[in-house]
Write a protein that holds these residues in place. Structure first.
Motif, PDB file in Angstrom:
ATOM      1  N   HIS A 249       0.864  -1.164   0.040  1.00  0.00           N
ATOM      2  CA  HIS A 249      -0.110  -0.119   0.016  1.00  0.00           C
ATOM      3  C   HIS A 249       0.950   1.223  -0.204  1.00  0.00           C
ATOM      4  O   HIS A 249       1.355   1.442   1.103  1.00  0.00           O
ATOM      5  CB  HIS A 249      -0.782   0.080   1.364  1.00  0.00           C
ATOM      6  N   MET A 250       1.180   1.936  -1.333  1.00  0.00           N
ATOM      7  CA  MET A 250       1.898   2.943  -1.282  1.00  0.00           C
ATOM      8  C   MET A 250       1.361   4.182  -2.482  1.00  0.00           C
ATOM      9  O   MET A 250       0.807   3.283  -3.428  1.00  0.00           O
ATOM     10  CB  MET A 250       3.398   2.510  -1.702  1.00  0.00           C
ATOM     11  N   PRO A 251       1.548   5.204  -2.455  1.00  0.00           N
ATOM     12  CA  PRO A 251       1.158   6.043  -3.619  1.00  0.00           C
ATOM     13  C   PRO A 251       2.328   5.996  -4.755  1.00  0.00           C
ATOM     14  O   PRO A 251       3.201   5.281  -4.624  1.00  0.00           O
ATOM     15  CB  PRO A 251       1.208   7.408  -2.975  1.00  0.00           C
ATOM     16  N   PRO A 252       1.882   6.663  -5.722  1.00  0.00           N
ATOM     17  CA  PRO A 252       2.595   6.799  -7.025  1.00  0.00           C
ATOM     18  C   PRO A 252       4.012   7.326  -6.647  1.00  0.00           C
ATOM     19  O   PRO A 252       4.139   8.129  -5.785  1.00  0.00           O
ATOM     20  CB  PRO A 252       1.876   7.435  -7.976  1.00  0.00           C
ATOM     21  N   THR A 253       5.202   7.124  -7.189  1.00  0.00           N
ATOM     22  CA  THR A 253       6.425   7.593  -6.917  1.00  0.00           C
ATOM     23  C   THR A 253       7.221   6.750  -5.788  1.00  0.00           C
ATOM     24  O   THR A 253       8.260   6.094  -6.021  1.00  0.00           O
ATOM     25  CB  THR A 253       6.443   9.187  -6.473  1.00  0.00           C
ATOM     26  N   PHE A 254       6.379   6.544  -4.763  1.00  0.00           N
ATOM     27  CA  PHE A 254       6.906   5.730  -3.514  1.00  0.00           C
ATOM     28  C   PHE A 254       7.269   4.356  -4.186  1.00  0.00           C
ATOM     29  O   PHE A 254       8.069   3.864  -3.729  1.00  0.00           O
ATOM     30  CB  PHE A 254       6.039   5.803  -2.525  1.00  0.00           C
ATOM     31  N   THR A 255       6.232   3.815  -4.928  1.00  0.00           N
ATOM     32  CA  THR A 255       6.183   2.253  -5.286  1.00  0.00           C
ATOM     33  C   THR A 255       7.625   2.109  -6.334  1.00  0.00           C
ATOM     34  O   THR A 255       8.238   1.225  -6.199  1.00  0.00           O
ATOM     35  CB  THR A 255       5.418   1.848  -5.954  1.00  0.00           C
ATOM     36  N   ALA A 256       7.866   3.219  -7.071  1.00  0.00           N
ATOM     37  CA  ALA A 256       9.061   3.084  -7.924  1.00  0.00           C
ATOM     38  C   ALA A 256      10.418   2.944  -7.177  1.00  0.00           C
ATOM     39  O   ALA A 256      11.237   2.102  -7.190  1.00  0.00           O
ATOM     40  CB  ALA A 256       9.031   4.033  -8.870  1.00  0.00           C
ATOM     41  N   ILE A 257      10.379   3.633  -6.016  1.00  0.00           N
ATOM     42  CA  ILE A 257      11.400   3.903  -5.162  1.00  0.00           C
ATOM     43  C   ILE A 257      11.702   2.497  -4.382  1.00  0.00           C
ATOM     44  O   ILE A 257      12.560   1.935  -4.097  1.00  0.00           O
ATOM     45  CB  ILE A 257      11.476   4.885  -4.341  1.00  0.00           C
ATOM     46  N   LEU A 258      10.685   2.192  -3.679  1.00  0.00           N
ATOM     47  CA  LEU A 258      10.280   0.809  -2.912  1.00  0.00           C
ATOM     48  C   LEU A 258      10.957  -0.412  -3.974  1.00  0.00           C
ATOM     49  O   LEU A 258      11.693  -1.176  -3.523  1.00  0.00           O
ATOM     50  CB  LEU A 258       9.065   0.397  -2.708  1.00  0.00           C
ATOM     51  N   ALA A 259      10.654  -0.381  -5.237  1.00  0.00           N
ATOM     52  CA  ALA A 259      11.093  -1.578  -6.093  1.00  0.00           C
ATOM     53  C   ALA A 259      12.436  -1.535  -6.246  1.00  0.00           C
ATOM     54  O   ALA A 259      13.386  -2.655  -5.986  1.00  0.00           O
ATOM     55  CB  ALA A 259      10.379  -1.505  -7.555  1.00  0.00           C
ATOM     56  N   GLU A 260      13.272  -0.254  -6.261  1.00  0.00           N
ATOM     57  CA  GLU A 260      14.695  -0.149  -6.385  1.00  0.00           C
ATOM     58  C   GLU A 260      15.229  -0.668  -4.959  1.00  0.00           C
ATOM     59  O   GLU A 260      16.285  -1.552  -5.177  1.00  0.00           O
ATOM     60  CB  GLU A 260      15.072   1.285  -6.574  1.00  0.00           C
ATOM     61  N   HIS A 261      14.633  -0.403  -3.854  1.00  0.00           N
ATOM     62  CA  HIS A 261      15.325  -0.884  -2.581  1.00  0.00           C
ATOM     63  C   HIS A 261      14.983  -2.219  -2.342  1.00  0.00           C
ATOM     64  O   HIS A 261      16.019  -2.821  -1.922  1.00  0.00           O
ATOM     65  CB  HIS A 261      14.675  -0.014  -1.465  1.00  0.00           C
ATOM     66  N   TYR A 285       8.462  -7.638  -9.077  1.00  0.00           N
ATOM     67  CA  TYR A 285       7.322  -6.479  -9.840  1.00  0.00           C
ATOM     68  C   TYR A 285       6.517  -6.226  -8.642  1.00  0.00           C
ATOM     69  O   TYR A 285       5.709  -6.898  -7.860  1.00  0.00           O
ATOM     70  CB  TYR A 285       6.320  -7.512 -10.800  1.00  0.00           C
ATOM     71  N   VAL A 286       6.422  -4.939  -8.517  1.00  0.00           N
ATOM     72  CA  VAL A 286       5.742  -4.191  -7.463  1.00  0.00           C
ATOM     73  C   VAL A 286       4.819  -3.434  -7.994  1.00  0.00           C
ATOM     74  O   VAL A 286       4.674  -2.810  -8.893  1.00  0.00           O
ATOM     75  CB  VAL A 286       6.668  -3.181  -6.677  1.00  0.00           C
ATOM     76  N   ALA A 287       3.358  -3.524  -7.355  1.00  0.00           N
ATOM     77  CA  ALA A 287       2.424  -2.879  -8.057  1.00  0.00           C
ATOM     78  C   ALA A 287       2.492  -1.342  -7.888  1.00  0.00           C
ATOM     79  O   ALA A 287       2.818  -0.853  -6.787  1.00  0.00           O
ATOM     80  CB  ALA A 287       0.854  -3.356  -7.228  1.00  0.00           C
ATOM     81  N   PRO A 288       2.265  -0.633  -8.997  1.00  0.00           N
ATOM     82  CA  PRO A 288       2.308   0.696  -8.931  1.00  0.00           C
ATOM     83  C   PRO A 288       1.278   1.319  -8.073  1.00  0.00           C
ATOM     84  O   PRO A 288       0.148   1.009  -8.112  1.00  0.00           O
ATOM     85  CB  PRO A 288       2.311   1.195 -10.411  1.00  0.00           C
ATOM     86  N   GLY A 289       1.616   2.384  -7.344  1.00  0.00           N
ATOM     87  CA  GLY A 289       0.678   3.229  -6.742  1.00  0.00           C
ATOM     88  C   GLY A 289      -0.492   3.672  -7.685  1.00  0.00           C
ATOM     89  O   GLY A 289      -0.343   4.318  -8.646  1.00  0.00           O
ATOM     90  N   GLY A 290      -1.753   3.692  -7.037  1.00  0.00           N
ATOM     91  CA  GLY A 290      -2.739   4.217  -7.761  1.00  0.00           C
ATOM     92  C   GLY A 290      -3.366   3.214  -8.686  1.00  0.00           C
ATOM     93  O   GLY A 290      -4.245   3.562  -9.328  1.00  0.00           O
TER      94      GLY A 290
END
Length: 405
Positions: A249-261, A285-290
């Motif tokens: 459960h994360m908003p857009p932008t945050f999920t892209a950073i999470l995937a990298e981490h 594969y991480v679900a994108p925020g939103g």
């Protein structure tokens, strides 16, 4: 807003004082607005309001808050500078970072979690959007209440609320964001309502599937970023033969950073899922925020499908749609995992996976930041294990290799 957490309608426990909250934000309009929102809830009481981190740090001992809502960008002393100073003064303090949805702030928020912050709330871009955002108001209040109640229960009667020396530090005095590796009971139950949960030994467990998993599907929320990184690091090379799909459960932008981490922790390729991506073994594969992320099978290949439907369980992305689609395709070769988080998202998906013959593990209460999602999953009676965080990665690795013992 990417998702709205489940609304927590209960106040502080009967017979207890309201949760004490401090608001730190350099914008006077935002600071006043957050103060009014929080003070309007009978279970909360704002005991301090400051325009920068220095004033807040100086006031920690006097105001003695349970929870601090801390802005990142402020003059004189910013949130990241203030964070460790606050935790040094009061080690059981709950700090929730507040930031707008920029890549820089997403990176800073995730770094703050590793330094002891309990969680974050993404602020809308403008003051006008903040004042009109029902989702932001709900998420802020829900997180302050859930994490505040949880911290008080961990502290327990008679425990000190002041900072301890390093030599005398106990588990109960550790910051909330750093408790994922302890075994201290949390007593935060389904939906964040505070109902007590049964010990792991009391849960009905079902045997692991006899077939070797061909996919790992994970759902998480509050406390999830740190838990995900530990689990993926601990699983190690065992995921090289299966794809991993994650809804956090994360908003857009945050999920892209999470995937990298997460990718760095696992030392495997990781990215936000994109519509049409064909799942590849060893990739994450991480679900994108939103967006909701589900799987579809086409011409023998399993592909990611992103949908823009209504929130499920007040969340978008949500775990249940992902788990349902995974179970439909992989059946008994599905391995699911529910980690720390508020609400009950994923519980229905756990039942779907079990009905298809697959297996599910969930995090135990003692090591969860909030035991809502994993508690709801455990209480279905459809999980094969309820484990502390340090044991989850090694166990998943064994199951993925065909050894569930």
């Amino acid at each position: 807003m990417a998702f709205a957490q489940q609304n927590i309608t209960t106040g502080a426990n009967p017979g207890t004082d309201p949760i004490r909250v401090m608001v730190v934000d350099d914008a006077v309009v935002i600071r006043g607005l957050l103060t009014r929102w929080l003070d309007s809830d009978p279970g909360l009481s704002v005991v301090g309001s400051h325009r920068n981190g220095k004033l807040a740090v100086d006031d920690i001992e006097k105001s003695n808050p349970d929870v601090v809502v801390l802005d990142i960008e402020m003059p004189e002393m910013d949130g990241m500078t203030a964070l460790p100073l606050m935790l040094a003064k009061k080690r059981d303090l709950v700090v929730i970072m507040a930031s707008t949805l920029t890549r820089r702030n997403a990176e800073i928020s995730l770094k703050a979690l590793s330094l002891g912050a309990a969680d974050y709330v993404p602020k809308p871009e403008s003051t006008s959007e903040v004042t009109t955002s029902v989702d932001f108001r709900r998420e802020l209040i829900d997180k302050v209440k859930a994490l505040g109640i949880r911290a008080r229960r961990m502290r327990g009667p008679g425990r000190t609320m002041r900072a301890a020396t390093n030599a005398g530090r106990t588990v109960s005095q550790a910051p909330v964001g750093r408790l994922a590796n302890t075994r201290e009971p949390l007593r935060m139950a389904q939906g964040g309502t505070g109902a007590a949960a049964a010990p792991a030994a009391a849960f009905k467990l079902r045997p692991y599937a006899a077939v070797k998993p061909r996919i790992l599907a994970i759902g998480s929320s509050t406390g999830g970023p740190q838990a995900l990184q530990q689990v993926m690091k601990d699983i190690g090379t065992a995921i090289q033969d299966v794809p991993v799909v994650i809804t956090q459960h994360m908003p857009p932008t945050f999920t892209a950073i999470l995937a990298e981490h997460v990718g760095k922790a696992a030392m495997r390729p990781a990215k936000e899922g994109a519509h049409g991506d064909v799942l590849q073994p060893g990739n994450i594969y991480v679900a994108p925020g939103g967006k909701h992320m589900i799987l579809e099978k086409e011409a023998g290949a399993v592909k990611i499908c992103l949908t823009d439907g209504e929130p499920v369980n007040f969340c978008k992305p949500a775990v249940d749609p992902l788990f349902d689609s995974v179970a439909k395709i992989y059946g008994s070769a599905t391995l699911g995992l529910i980690l720390t988080g508020m609400g009950h998202d994923g519980a229905a998906g756990v039942k779907t996976i079990a009905a298809g013959g697959g297996s599910v593990l969930t995090q135990d209460e003692a090591t969860s930041v909030v035991w809502g999602m994993p508690g709801a999953a455990a209480n279905t009676g459809m999980c094969s294990d309820v484990l502390p965080l340090p044991e989850i990665g090694p166990k998943v690795a064994r199951v993925l290799k065909g050894n569930a013992r």
